[in-house]
Design an enzyme around this catalytic site. Structure first.
Site, mmCIF file in Angstrom:
data_model
loop_
_atom_site.group_PDB
_atom_site.id
_atom_site.type_symbol
_atom_site.label_atom_id
_atom_site.label_comp_id
_atom_site.label_asym_id
_atom_site.label_seq_id
_atom_site.Cartn_x
_atom_site.Cartn_y
_atom_site.Cartn_z
ATOM 1 N N CYS A 144 0.955 -1.149 -0.019
ATOM 2 C CA CYS A 144 -0.153 -0.023 0.076
ATOM 3 C C CYS A 144 0.959 1.247 -0.119
ATOM 4 O O CYS A 144 1.408 1.687 -1.248
ATOM 5 C CB CYS A 144 -0.932 0.054 1.118
ATOM 6 S SG CYS A 144 -2.376 1.018 0.729
ATOM 7 N N HIS A 152 -3.516 -5.503 1.853
ATOM 8 C CA HIS A 152 -2.786 -5.485 3.159
ATOM 9 C C HIS A 152 -2.722 -7.031 3.663
ATOM 10 O O HIS A 152 -3.704 -7.431 4.332
ATOM 11 C CB HIS A 152 -3.624 -4.701 4.373
ATOM 12 C CG HIS A 152 -3.224 -3.194 4.184
ATOM 13 N ND1 HIS A 152 -2.316 -2.602 4.883
ATOM 14 C CD2 HIS A 152 -3.764 -2.412 3.362
ATOM 15 C CE1 HIS A 152 -2.159 -1.247 4.735
ATOM 16 N NE2 HIS A 152 -3.237 -1.405 3.641
ATOM 17 N N GLU A 197 -0.838 -8.459 5.671
ATOM 18 C CA GLU A 197 -0.760 -8.750 7.111
ATOM 19 C C GLU A 197 -2.025 -8.713 7.976
ATOM 20 O O GLU A 197 -1.921 -9.091 9.091
ATOM 21 C CB GLU A 197 0.218 -7.387 7.297
ATOM 22 C CG GLU A 197 -0.250 -6.137 7.692
ATOM 23 C CD GLU A 197 -0.552 -5.449 6.448
ATOM 24 O OE1 GLU A 197 -0.325 -6.090 5.153
ATOM 25 O OE2 GLU A 197 -0.905 -4.128 6.651
HETATM 26 N N1 GLN Z 1 -3.576 6.550 1.066
HETATM 27 C C1 GLN Z 1 -2.111 6.288 1.565
HETATM 28 C C2 GLN Z 1 -1.115 7.109 1.036
HETATM 29 O O1 GLN Z 1 -1.186 7.642 0.066
HETATM 30 C C3 GLN Z 1 -2.051 4.786 1.656
HETATM 31 C C4 GLN Z 1 -2.910 3.891 2.309
HETATM 32 C C5 GLN Z 1 -2.251 2.616 3.108
HETATM 33 O O2 GLN Z 1 -1.312 2.583 3.065
HETATM 34 N N2 GLN Z 1 -3.377 1.973 3.662
HETATM 35 O O3 GLN Z 1 0.183 6.908 1.296
#
Ligand code: GLN
Length: 192
Positions: free
Chosen positions: A77, A171, A173
């Site tokens: 992410c 995610h 995890e």
């Molecule tokens: N929206 C976040 C960002 O731009 C990422 C979201 C996440 O890691 N769950 O960094």
């Protein structure tokens, strides 16, 4: 084997638990010394803009950039946003190590976060679907010929790899499955 988790901000603890459960020594990385002796590093989910700021404050930006050029790294992410060669919506700095373009917050706001089954491609070992948790997730909007797609959600690539690097916009995890962690541990054994 020792695997690091960037621990300046974000979802550190659940990754740590997964690594420990697989018999891996999990090291929280907060400064450049912590990178020594690691076979790989996880850049967890969180807020990429905050991570960039803290990486710079802790003089970790350049050492991390050098590390991920050579050693296995998994961006989850916000971590994908850090590894990408360029970031849009809005544009921001990145470690520029994976040949992907990433659009931030591409599925909407926090309350539009969702869970959905994701499909393995032919390049993934095994045919079972996985549950994907997407929290203000980015989308990978461009890739190179050498980017290998391993999972998709609908048409979107949600797990890709390039040699020693992997990126998941979801995610792993936060689910019961260990498959993605085990896959990364395999990378660390191979390249670490
Ligand atoms: N929206 C976040 C960002 O731009 C990422 C979201 C996440 O890691 N769950 O960094």
């Amino acid at each position: 084997m020792r695997i690091g988790i960037l621990a300046l901000q974000g979802a550190v603890e659940p990754h740590k638990k997964k690594l420990l459960a697989s018999g891996i020594e999990a090291v929280e990385v907060r400064n450049s010394q912590d990178l020594l002796g690691l076979s790989g590093i996880i850049l967890p989910g969180g807020e990429s803009t905050t991570m960039i700021l803290l990486l710079k404050i802790n003089s970790l930006w350049e050492p991390l950039k050098d590390f991920v050029r050579e050693k296995p790294a998994w961006g989850a992410c916000a971590g994908v946003i850090l590894l990408a060669k360029s970031v849009i919506s809005p544009s921001q700095q990145s470690l520029d190590v994976m040949n992907i373009v990433v659009k931030r917050n591409a599925y909407g706001r926090q309350n539009e976060s969702f869970m959905a089954p994701i499909e393995p491609t032919r390049n993934w070992i095994g045919a079972e679907k996985l549950e994907g948790i997407f929290i203000r997730a980015p989308k990978i909007t461009e890739m190179s010929d050498t980017t290998n797609v391993l999972f998709r959600f609908k048409e979107d690539p949600v797990m890709v790899e390039e040699g020693h690097l992997i990126a998941t916009t979801f995610h792993p995890e936060l689910t019961d499955s260990d498959r993605i962690h085990n896959y990364f541990i395999g990378k660390c054994k191979k390249y670490g």
